[in-house]
Design a protein around this motif. Structure first.
Motif, PDB file in Angstrom:
ATOM      1  N   GLY A  19      17.517 -10.950  -6.662  1.00  0.00           N
ATOM      2  CA  GLY A  19      18.743 -10.363  -7.203  1.00  0.00           C
ATOM      3  C   GLY A  19      19.932 -11.287  -7.106  1.00  0.00           C
ATOM      4  O   GLY A  19      20.057 -12.074  -6.165  1.00  0.00           O
ATOM      5  N   ASN A  20      20.780 -11.232  -8.141  1.00  0.00           N
ATOM      6  CA  ASN A  20      22.085 -11.890  -8.047  1.00  0.00           C
ATOM      7  C   ASN A  20      23.132 -10.805  -8.183  1.00  0.00           C
ATOM      8  O   ASN A  20      22.962  -9.855  -8.950  1.00  0.00           O
ATOM      9  CB  ASN A  20      22.250 -12.991  -9.108  1.00  0.00           C
ATOM     10  N   PHE A  21      24.179 -10.923  -7.375  1.00  0.00           N
ATOM     11  CA  PHE A  21      25.156  -9.843  -7.250  1.00  0.00           C
ATOM     12  C   PHE A  21      26.573 -10.378  -7.405  1.00  0.00           C
ATOM     13  O   PHE A  21      26.876 -11.478  -6.926  1.00  0.00           O
ATOM     14  CB  PHE A  21      25.016  -9.173  -5.884  1.00  0.00           C
ATOM     15  N   SER A  22      27.393  -9.566  -8.049  1.00  0.00           N
ATOM     16  CA  SER A  22      28.807  -9.915  -8.169  1.00  0.00           C
ATOM     17  C   SER A  22      29.615  -8.733  -7.666  1.00  0.00           C
ATOM     18  O   SER A  22      29.384  -7.593  -8.061  1.00  0.00           O
ATOM     19  CB  SER A  22      29.130 -10.197  -9.642  1.00  0.00           C
ATOM     20  N   PHE A  23      30.552  -9.015  -6.770  1.00  0.00           N
ATOM     21  CA  PHE A  23      31.413  -7.952  -6.244  1.00  0.00           C
ATOM     22  C   PHE A  23      32.805  -8.184  -6.810  1.00  0.00           C
ATOM     23  O   PHE A  23      33.579  -8.986  -6.274  1.00  0.00           O
ATOM     24  CB  PHE A  23      31.406  -7.976  -4.715  1.00  0.00           C
ATOM     25  N   GLY A  24      33.057  -7.551  -7.949  1.00  0.00           N
ATOM     26  CA  GLY A  24      34.371  -7.699  -8.588  1.00  0.00           C
ATOM     27  C   GLY A  24      34.616  -9.110  -9.094  1.00  0.00           C
ATOM     28  O   GLY A  24      35.765  -9.518  -9.261  1.00  0.00           O
ATOM     29  N   ASP A  25      33.572  -9.878  -9.315  1.00  0.00           N
ATOM     30  CA  ASP A  25      33.745 -11.253  -9.801  1.00  0.00           C
ATOM     31  C   ASP A  25      33.274 -11.295 -11.255  1.00  0.00           C
ATOM     32  O   ASP A  25      33.882 -10.670 -12.114  1.00  0.00           O
ATOM     33  CB  ASP A  25      32.954 -12.180  -8.875  1.00  0.00           C
ATOM     34  N   TYR A  26      32.159 -11.961 -11.583  1.00  0.00           N
ATOM     35  CA  TYR A  26      31.738 -12.003 -12.978  1.00  0.00           C
ATOM     36  C   TYR A  26      31.171 -10.633 -13.390  1.00  0.00           C
ATOM     37  O   TYR A  26      30.834  -9.807 -12.538  1.00  0.00           O
ATOM     38  CB  TYR A  26      30.715 -13.118 -13.233  1.00  0.00           C
ATOM     39  N   PHE A  27      31.078 -10.401 -14.704  1.00  0.00           N
ATOM     40  CA  PHE A  27      30.536  -9.118 -15.158  1.00  0.00           C
ATOM     41  C   PHE A  27      29.480  -9.350 -16.230  1.00  0.00           C
ATOM     42  O   PHE A  27      28.779 -10.369 -16.203  1.00  0.00           O
ATOM     43  CB  PHE A  27      31.699  -8.214 -15.615  1.00  0.00           C
ATOM     44  N   LYS A  28      29.405  -8.469 -17.219  1.00  0.00           N
ATOM     45  CA  LYS A  28      28.272  -8.451 -18.154  1.00  0.00           C
ATOM     46  C   LYS A  28      27.972  -9.807 -18.803  1.00  0.00           C
ATOM     47  O   LYS A  28      26.809 -10.205 -18.916  1.00  0.00           O
ATOM     48  CB  LYS A  28      28.536  -7.439 -19.271  1.00  0.00           C
ATOM     49  N   GLU A  29      29.034 -10.504 -19.213  1.00  0.00           N
ATOM     50  CA  GLU A  29      28.814 -11.691 -20.034  1.00  0.00           C
ATOM     51  C   GLU A  29      28.033 -12.776 -19.290  1.00  0.00           C
ATOM     52  O   GLU A  29      27.023 -13.271 -19.777  1.00  0.00           O
ATOM     53  CB  GLU A  29      30.170 -12.228 -20.493  1.00  0.00           C
ATOM     54  N   ASP A  30      28.505 -13.088 -18.053  1.00  0.00           N
ATOM     55  CA  ASP A  30      27.809 -14.123 -17.284  1.00  0.00           C
ATOM     56  C   ASP A  30      26.442 -13.622 -16.831  1.00  0.00           C
ATOM     57  O   ASP A  30      25.461 -14.380 -16.841  1.00  0.00           O
ATOM     58  CB  ASP A  30      28.633 -14.521 -16.048  1.00  0.00           C
ATOM     59  N   ALA A  31      26.373 -12.365 -16.427  1.00  0.00           N
ATOM     60  CA  ALA A  31      25.097 -11.844 -15.915  1.00  0.00           C
ATOM     61  C   ALA A  31      24.018 -11.975 -16.987  1.00  0.00           C
ATOM     62  O   ALA A  31      22.908 -12.444 -16.715  1.00  0.00           O
ATOM     63  CB  ALA A  31      25.261 -10.386 -15.489  1.00  0.00           C
ATOM     64  N   ILE A  32      24.359 -11.598 -18.215  1.00  0.00           N
ATOM     65  CA  ILE A  32      23.374 -11.644 -19.303  1.00  0.00           C
ATOM     66  C   ILE A  32      23.016 -13.091 -19.644  1.00  0.00           C
ATOM     67  O   ILE A  32      21.847 -13.449 -19.777  1.00  0.00           O
ATOM     68  CB  ILE A  32      23.908 -10.878 -20.535  1.00  0.00           C
ATOM     69  N   ALA A  33      24.046 -13.947 -19.715  1.00  0.00           N
ATOM     70  CA  ALA A  33      23.793 -15.341 -20.089  1.00  0.00           C
ATOM     71  C   ALA A  33      22.904 -16.032 -19.055  1.00  0.00           C
ATOM     72  O   ALA A  33      21.966 -16.752 -19.402  1.00  0.00           O
ATOM     73  CB  ALA A  33      25.118 -16.079 -20.232  1.00  0.00           C
ATOM     74  N   TRP A  34      23.177 -15.793 -17.759  1.00  0.00           N
ATOM     75  CA  TRP A  34      22.387 -16.478 -16.711  1.00  0.00           C
ATOM     76  C   TRP A  34      20.973 -15.927 -16.650  1.00  0.00           C
ATOM     77  O   TRP A  34      20.022 -16.657 -16.362  1.00  0.00           O
ATOM     78  CB  TRP A  34      23.077 -16.338 -15.364  1.00  0.00           C
ATOM     79  N   CYS A  35      20.840 -14.650 -16.895  1.00  0.00           N
ATOM     80  CA  CYS A  35      19.521 -14.027 -16.911  1.00  0.00           C
ATOM     81  C   CYS A  35      18.653 -14.738 -17.962  1.00  0.00           C
ATOM     82  O   CYS A  35      17.523 -15.153 -17.708  1.00  0.00           O
ATOM     83  CB  CYS A  35      19.715 -12.544 -17.213  1.00  0.00           C
ATOM     84  N   TRP A  36      19.234 -14.910 -19.133  1.00  0.00           N
ATOM     85  CA  TRP A  36      18.514 -15.560 -20.230  1.00  0.00           C
ATOM     86  C   TRP A  36      18.213 -17.027 -19.919  1.00  0.00           C
ATOM     87  O   TRP A  36      17.103 -17.508 -20.125  1.00  0.00           O
ATOM     88  CB  TRP A  36      19.346 -15.444 -21.513  1.00  0.00           C
ATOM     89  N   GLU A  37      19.235 -17.701 -19.377  1.00  0.00           N
ATOM     90  CA  GLU A  37      19.064 -19.122 -19.055  1.00  0.00           C
ATOM     91  C   GLU A  37      17.937 -19.316 -18.043  1.00  0.00           C
ATOM     92  O   GLU A  37      17.107 -20.216 -18.170  1.00  0.00           O
ATOM     93  CB  GLU A  37      20.389 -19.679 -18.499  1.00  0.00           C
ATOM     94  N   PHE A  38      17.905 -18.450 -17.042  1.00  0.00           N
ATOM     95  CA  PHE A  38      16.871 -18.620 -16.014  1.00  0.00           C
ATOM     96  C   PHE A  38      15.477 -18.420 -16.618  1.00  0.00           C
ATOM     97  O   PHE A  38      14.570 -19.220 -16.398  1.00  0.00           O
ATOM     98  CB  PHE A  38      17.100 -17.648 -14.843  1.00  0.00           C
ATOM     99  N   LEU A  39      15.319 -17.353 -17.397  1.00  0.00           N
ATOM    100  CA  LEU A  39      13.984 -17.045 -17.918  1.00  0.00           C
ATOM    101  C   LEU A  39      13.513 -18.099 -18.923  1.00  0.00           C
ATOM    102  O   LEU A  39      12.364 -18.541 -18.868  1.00  0.00           O
ATOM    103  CB  LEU A  39      13.978 -15.668 -18.595  1.00  0.00           C
ATOM    104  N   THR A  40      14.407 -18.502 -19.815  1.00  0.00           N
ATOM    105  CA  THR A  40      13.958 -19.395 -20.887  1.00  0.00           C
ATOM    106  C   THR A  40      14.056 -20.873 -20.504  1.00  0.00           C
ATOM    107  O   THR A  40      13.068 -21.596 -20.568  1.00  0.00           O
ATOM    108  CB  THR A  40      14.762 -19.127 -22.174  1.00  0.00           C
TER     109      THR A  40
END
Ligand code: SER
Length: 772
Positions: free
Chosen positions: A92-113
């Protein structure tokens, strides 16, 4: 795509998110800390709830973990299918009031692909039904064709688990190809079959659920992502199930080897191999985190897992105890990521073996009884196995309900669980009332008018205090006074008297008002927080409403404090000498006398006992200052306080520290310096239950008088032996013992010679009688 192993995948994920500014933390314990809503940690975010809600500050606004998790909701399906398991690791990667949807989605994709090299054509994102923002990010920022993005409703794409932070989510599905699917024309991401499997869940944590489905917006928008490591490995390694992934397969193979079979050759045997593998993965990790088998809560989960694994070993024809060897293989596969499994190997294997052994002792007889009861139930023809019979099997032979259910299920019957639960409730209530303090029983609060206010305890600082009598109960009824000679229970507005609690005994003493005196013989606290001073009027009378001076017996209290502070030193010394698995399992603190029960599996050696005793005495001689502070459970954890967090503590806890040596949560009364404990002496160490040892010890005056008593005995020995002094006793005793041995030998050989002489004489006088 490369076939990464489980260990490689874990490492790749964590270092990828470190490169994105995340702080890598170790997995939290499986035992929830300060969260009563969970029995066991079941997701990466569970141990971080206070960071999501803002109740506590995270160490950094971006954090990544690989968290040990256990979910037992589907336990009966484990084995039956290849995809169910109770134990898993969640990345898991977690953000506490820091990054939100945009970075989470982009990094998820970057890691998998990019990082893992998955084929983007096989990946399908989903978003919450009306989450247009997430939809647009996938479409415009990541460049996914809109028809490949699925919108799913609350059941699939809103994440919550009991009370706590929750929110809509966006998942990523991996397409394993038509060969793995149901083949229905409408089969698509979200379908129940095995074709599109969800590998990653990005939760946009925006709400807090108070546990009753009342949602409030969180101040911060957070990210909570979760990706099952085993599932990711299944995809990356292109295997059929988690049981075929690299390191898990080692355990399956070990179990197959012990059972003399091969995984994949027989469906029934495979199911047993899967159960053994999964349950032992859970059991090893739970034991490593300090859980011990018991009949309640987490301990019961562990007991069920070990017993079910043991039974499936028998079904496979394994003879004798074998789970220790399986545990060994699980440890080997995990020691890289979880070095504590190797450090606590001895403890883990003992826990598993002890439970397997105790089950082995009863399983034979239990199976016999089960067969009989099942035959009777079958004859009834209703397909129901009675709850009373299931309860009897549990109570007599330790058969967990699901084990019985599984066995009778194999014969086409179901257990009447309603009846079973009713009987369990009765048993639990009986156990509770047996445990209940006198405060709940003989002095039922019903005797006390409901409006009597809770008592303020002032005894941490004061041994005497001015108070007012709020209520009196005598002979079971509220009354306004008690005469001399009368017994009763007195409630004050404030009191320096400690009520029996947390193992520490009550204070005794006196309540005085003018000529009246009430001798306090026992103090209990009732559920309403009222302190019930039980005693007798020794002069004059005691009246409700009067001002009294409440004074405890200071000498007695000091002796209790000596024993209590020494108990903390003892717990710490045990953890140093025996290991971190030592957990308090009960204690009793009386004037200069203590009893401490703790988890440990073997008898302590004389060397261990003297090391522990010496360590406690050193801490006493060091004269460590003892301090107490009130703080939040999170702060206490930070300070390294020893406690069973989440078990019995409220919003603030009281932390007792003794220099740098010991920090413990405790509500008891303590010395202000360890030196005042005087002396510590262990008088006994023995077993009280499987895996639980007990130490009895004395402090202060009791230790001094124990030592004086021993000196007296020695002086008596010296005088009986007519020695000049006690220091000669040891040498003289050894001499006497040697002389005795010598004399005994001489007596024996004399007797033998005598016996020989006698025999010879008889023979010499023998006559021949008719040839004999
Ligand atoms: N909490 C979410 C889950 O467990 C994401 O981590 O799926």
């Amino acid at each position: 795509m490369e076939k990464y192993g489980l260990n490689e995948l874990r490492e790749r994920f964590l270092s990828f998110f470190e490169s994105k500014g995340h702080l890598r933390l170790s997995s939290f314990s499986l035992v929830p800390q300060g969260d009563k809503s969970l029995l066991l940690i079941n997701s990466g975010m569970a141990p971080m709830k206070p960071w999501f809600t803002g109740e506590a500050e995270p160490p950094r606004r971006r954090v990544c973990t690989c968290q040990k998790c256990i979910r037992t909701g589907d336990i009966e399906n484990v084995g039956k299918t290849a995809r169910h398991g109770t134990y898993f690791e969640m990345l898991g990667n977690f953000s506490f009031g820091d990054y939100f949807k945009e970075d989470a989605i982009a990094w998820c994709w970057e890691f998998l692909t990019d990082n893992l090299g998955m084929d983007p054509q096989l990946l399908y994102p989903s978003v919450y039904i009306d989450d247009d923002e997430a939809f647009a990010i996938w479409r415009d920022k990541v460049g996914i064709a809109p028809e490949r993005i699925t919108r799913l409703g609350k059941a699939d794409n809103f994440w919550e688990h009991g009370a706590g932070p929750c929110g809509p989510c966006s998942e990523v599905y991996y397409d394993r190809g038509p060969g793995s699917g149901c083949g229905k024309p409408d089969c698509a991401p979200g379908c129940d079959c095995d074709r599109y499997i969800e590998i990653w869940n990005n939760v946009f944590t925006q709400f807090n659920n108070d546990g009753n489905n009342n949602y409030t917006e969180l101040t911060n928008k957070n990210i909570d992502t979760g990706m099952g490591l085993e599932r990711l490995a299944v995809v990356c390694q292109g295997v059929g199930s988690l049981f075929e992934t690299d390191t898990i397969r080692e355990t399956v193979d070990k179990a197959s080897e012990l059972a003399g079979t091969v995984y994949g050759s027989d469906e029934k045997a495979d199911a047993s191999l899967r159960i053994i593998t999964d349950h032992m993965r859970s059991a090893v990790m739970m034991a490593c985190d300090g859980v011990l088998p018991s009949n309640e809560g987490r301990g019961y989960v562990l007991r069920r897992l070990i017993r079910r694994a043991a039974r499936h070993g028998r079904l496979l024809g394994v003879e004798g105890l074998f789970l220790g060897e399986i545990a060994q293989t699980v440890i080997k596969a995990n020691e890289g990521a979880y070095p504590e499994t190797r450090e606590r190997e001895r403890h883990i294997k003992t826990v598993v073996a002890a439970e397997e052994e105790s089950f082995a002792k009863t399983i034979g007889a239990g199976m016999g009884m089960l067969a009989e009861l099942a035959a009777r139930a079958r004859a009834d023809g209703a397909g129901v196995f009675s709850g009373a019979d299931a309860f009897k099997l549990y109570d007599t032979y330790g058969f967990p309900l699901d084990l019985t259910a599984e066995i009778v299920g194999e014969q086409g019957m179901a257990v009447d669980t309603g009846e079973y639960e009713k009987l369990m409730d009765v048993q639990r209530a009986r156990a509770r009332s047996a445990r209940a303090s006198k405060g709940d029983l003989a002095w039922a609060d019903a005797d006390l008018p409901a409006d009597v206010a809770p008592t303020l305890f002032t005894g941490y600082g004061k041994h005497s205090d001015d108070a007012r009598v709020l209520a009196i109960v005598s002979q079971g009824e509220a009354c306004s006074y008690i005469n001399v000679g009368g017994e009763g229970v007195v409630v004050l507005d404030r009191t320096p008297f400690y009520a029996e609690m947390g193992g520490q005994t009550f204070d005794t003493g006196e309540l005085r008002s003018g000529g009246g005196a009430f001798e306090v013989r026992d103090v209990q606290k009732d559920k309403g927080g009222r302190y019930l001073h039980h005693g007798v009027v020794v002069s004059g009378e005691l009246r409700a409403g009067l001002a009294v001076t409440a004074s405890i017996d200071t000498q007695r209290r000091r002796a209790v404090m000596r024993a209590h502070s020494a108990t903390h030193l003892l717990q710490k010394a045990l953890r140093v000498v025996l290991g971190e698995h030592v957990n308090q399992a009960g204690s009793l603190v009386e004037p200069d006398r203590l009893r401490f029960d703790f988890s440990h599996f073997s008898a302590m050696t004389p060397e261990e006992l003297s090391r522990v005793e010496a360590m406690v005495n050193d801490a006493i001689l060091d004269g460590l200052d003892i301090g107490t502070e009130e703080m939040t459970p999170a702060e206490a954890r930070e300070k390294g306080a020893t406690a069973l967090f989440g078990e019995k503590y409220g919003d603030t806890v009281r932390v007792v520290s003794m220099g740098d040596f010991s920090v413990e949560l405790c509500g008891g009364t303590h010395l202000d310096n360890t030196a005042k404990a005087g002396q510590f002496h262990i008088t006994g160490e023995f077993s009280v239950a499987s895996g639980v040892r007990r130490i009895e010890a004395v402090t202060g005056k009791a230790a001094l008088s124990a030592a004086a008593g021993e000196r007296e005995v020695l002086a008596g020995v010296a005088s009986a032996l007519k020695l000049g002094g006690a220091d000669e006793a040891e040498r003289r005793a050894a001499q006497i013992a040697a002389e005795l041995r010598e004399l005994r030998r001489e007596v024996e050989s004399y007797a033998a010679r005598e016996a020989g002489g006698e025999g010879a004489r008889i023979l010499a006088g023998a006559r021949d009688v008719r040839g004999i």
